[in-house]
Design an enzyme around this catalytic site. Structure first.
Site, mmCIF file in Angstrom:
data_model
loop_
_atom_site.group_PDB
_atom_site.id
_atom_site.type_symbol
_atom_site.label_atom_id
_atom_site.label_comp_id
_atom_site.label_asym_id
_atom_site.label_seq_id
_atom_site.Cartn_x
_atom_site.Cartn_y
_atom_site.Cartn_z
ATOM 1 N N GLU A 46 -26.941 51.235 32.291
ATOM 2 C CA GLU A 46 -25.800 51.968 32.854
ATOM 3 C C GLU A 46 -25.889 53.360 32.261
ATOM 4 O O GLU A 46 -25.752 53.549 31.055
ATOM 5 C CB GLU A 46 -24.484 51.278 32.493
ATOM 6 C CG GLU A 46 -23.326 51.693 33.388
ATOM 7 C CD GLU A 46 -22.658 52.978 32.963
ATOM 8 O OE1 GLU A 46 -22.940 54.010 33.611
ATOM 9 O OE2 GLU A 46 -21.896 52.974 32.004
ATOM 10 N N CYS A 90 -18.528 58.025 31.387
ATOM 11 C CA CYS A 90 -19.483 58.132 32.485
ATOM 12 C C CYS A 90 -18.772 58.104 33.823
ATOM 13 O O CYS A 90 -19.302 58.570 34.833
ATOM 14 C CB CYS A 90 -20.542 57.039 32.402
ATOM 15 S SG CYS A 90 -19.866 55.376 32.284
ATOM 16 N N LYS A 107 -28.254 47.600 18.068
ATOM 17 C CA LYS A 107 -28.414 48.926 17.480
ATOM 18 C C LYS A 107 -27.287 49.820 17.991
ATOM 19 O O LYS A 107 -27.373 50.398 19.069
ATOM 20 C CB LYS A 107 -29.773 49.530 17.864
ATOM 21 C CG LYS A 107 -30.164 50.748 17.011
ATOM 22 C CD LYS A 107 -31.313 51.525 17.594
ATOM 23 C CE LYS A 107 -30.850 52.530 18.605
ATOM 24 N NZ LYS A 107 -29.916 53.567 18.044
ATOM 25 N N GLU A 150 -24.211 66.351 34.275
ATOM 26 C CA GLU A 150 -23.182 65.669 33.489
ATOM 27 C C GLU A 150 -22.915 66.446 32.206
ATOM 28 O O GLU A 150 -23.814 66.663 31.396
ATOM 29 C CB GLU A 150 -23.617 64.243 33.159
ATOM 30 C CG GLU A 150 -22.531 63.447 32.478
ATOM 31 C CD GLU A 150 -22.917 62.000 32.220
ATOM 32 O OE1 GLU A 150 -22.070 61.117 32.419
ATOM 33 O OE2 GLU A 150 -24.072 61.759 31.816
#
Length: 522
Positions: A294, A328, A213, A423
């Site tokens: 992750e 990231c 997906k 973040e």
């Protein structure tokens, strides 16, 4: 004892040098050819069946929002169930295919992708807003993942010959790494080829079948990868391509009793939701689902007064603003010892103001963020930053018919500020001042994340202490905190950054297999 299969040593795919005119022209030609094919409609791939749906995901160019990359068919729960049934059936035959044969499909795919490297990079430039270098590196990493995991699966299949178990009289004991079952692969949009490819091929070379997906903002590049795997001869049903809503299809498959594992890369919030849903067994489920996650990062670069300040400034800017900070691993924080703070900040601001913002296909240093939601989120964080620190450069929208934001730096930011803790995933850098190098490391560690970090110093005793005390999965000394290479820098983080799965490392395939010990009495 049989002799292990001989395969050539793994080496990383080289990056393209775009200072060479022929290389630049080749990519420009690929971009032009890709633009001539925009606006196509793409089907789902479920087994050997191509399924076009009325509901579609529209992929647009974030650097030119009037340009449609393609219309991608969208799965619902009924089609997700159909894909699950096909994957379950295919698994029964795929799991019996020898590891070397599974690896051979991957090695053929790597050769095909290498021959068409610029085609994949061109599509990423248009669909995700990467410049030439960022797109080329992404494609190179995809090739690296394919080849690395192919060779790693062969190594695991020969483990009894290369690393035999302790022998005892009267028994023949062997260990084998067998596949898990059907997995759900949910990759991110920021490395729409490399991470999508790595997550997918690692699972299938281990003998699993998957439901892929892709991210809804970059589904066309994922489709191009799936088509490549089919061209390489991968049997139908091993990879099933089912773009769809995370809330609908993603949750449905995460909670499905036949899902054996979920491999996810993305935000902390979604990763935690997947982990929570997967942990709760449902009727018909006979295993504990495995989650490989992750997630996010709030990565930082620490600079002490002994450091090479020019090198540190260049690393800070590259880490903070490469691909608009949409990694990231992005170094969105810099923590600088106060005695060199002003000098270093001046260098960082100067380098940042030299970054030109513009259309990725024209290879500007800084391009757009991925979509409207990200655009609005990053701009909101910039307004927060104006209240929390001193705006040094940037601070708003940039010109262009896309989601362009000025590379932005805030100075004198308190350690506990939102822009130092949360973040942002955009071109925003927060710089904090520390009284000394130990305080700087303390500020660096003051976060719920723990993905990447960097320490700049020429003092070997300090470096030794930093290596021990900076808490993150990937720590670099005197270099930027982005740019992990497959097989060189196994990648994954601590704390809320995920399960420290170490993608591109020698233990990664263990997460996608289960060890079976067999013992025969002699």
């Amino acid at each position: 004892m049989k002799k292990p299969m001989s395969i050539k040593p793994y080496t990383n795919e080289p990056f393209t040098n775009f200072t060479i005119e022929a290389n630049r022209k080749a990519l420009e030609t690929a971009i032009a050819k890709t633009k001539n094919k925009l606006g196509q409609v793409y089907p789902l791939h479920i087994g050997a069946e191509l399924i076009f749906t009325k509901a579609q995901i529209t992929s647009i160019n974030p650097g030119n929002v009037d340009e449609i990359i393609g219309y991608v068919s969208k799965a619902d729960t009924n089609l997700a169930e159909k894909a699950m049934s096909v994957a379950l059936e295919t698994f029964e035959s795929w799991k019996k295919v020898p590891a070397a044969e599974r690896a051979a499909y991957l090695l053929k795919a790597a050769a095909l992708m290498r021959a068409r490297k610029h085609e994949f990079s061109a599509l990423m430039i248009l669909e995700s807003g990467k410049n030439y270098v960022e797109a080329d590196v992404d494609t190179a990493e995809a090739i690296d993942f394919i080849e690395f995991y192919a060779r790693e699966m062969i190594r695991l299949s020969e483990i009894n010959e290369t690393h035999p178990l302790v022998k005892i009289p009267g028994e023949n004991n062997q260990i084998s790494y067998i596949p898990l079952g059907v997995g759900v692969i949910i990759p991110p949009w920021n490395f729409p080829l490399a991470i999508c490819v790595g997550m997918t091929v690692s699972a299938v070379v281990a003998g699993n079948t998957v439901l892929l997906k892709p991210a809804s903002t970059t589904p066309v590049i994922a489709h191009k990868f799936v088509a490549l795997m089919q061209e390489a001869g991968l049997p139908p049903g091993v990879i099933n391509y089912i773009p769809g809503s995370g809330a609908e299809v993603g949750d449905y498959l995460t909670t499905h009793p036949k899902t054996r594992f979920i491999s996810f890369t993305g935000s902390k919030e979604i990763g935690l939701r997947i982990n929570k849903l997967a942990a709760d067994p449902v009727p018909g489920q006979i295993w504990i689902k495995r989650v490989i996650a992750e997630m996010g990062g709030k990565d930082g670069i620490v600079v002490d007064e002994t450091a090479d300040l020019d090198a540190a400034a260049a690393a800070i800017v590259a880490s903070a603003f490469g691909f608009q900070g949409q990694k990231c691993s992005a170094g969105s924080r810099a923590i600088v010892v106060e005695t060199v703070y002003d000098e270093l900040v001046k260098k960082v601001v100067a380098l940042t103001e030299g970054l030109q913002v513009g259309l990725p296909e024209l290879n500007y240093a800084s391009g757009p963020v991925i979509d409207k939601a990200s655009y609005e989120k990053v701009l909101a964080y910039i307004e927060i930053g104006k209240q929390e620190g001193t705006l040094l450069t940037g601070g708003g929208k940039a010109e262009g018919n896309g989601y362009y934001i000025q590379p932005t730096i805030f100075g004198d930011v308190p350690a506990g500020a939102q822009i130092m803790q949360e973040e942002i995933f955009g071109p925003v850098l927060a710089i904090a001042k520390a009284s000394d190098w130990r305080k700087a490391i303390e500020i660096y560690n003051d976060t719920e994340f723990g993905l990447t970090g960097s320490y700049f110093s020429t003092d070997q005793a300090r470096i030794a202490e930093a290596l021990d005390s900076m808490h993150c999965g990937n720590l670099y000394i005197n270099r930027k905190c982005t740019g992990a290479l497959v097989g060189v820098h196994p990648f994954g983080g601590f704390n809320m950054s995920g399960t420290d799965s170490k993608a591109g490392g020698y233990d990664y395939l263990l997460l996608l297999t289960q060890a079976k010990l067999t013992s025969r009495k002699m």
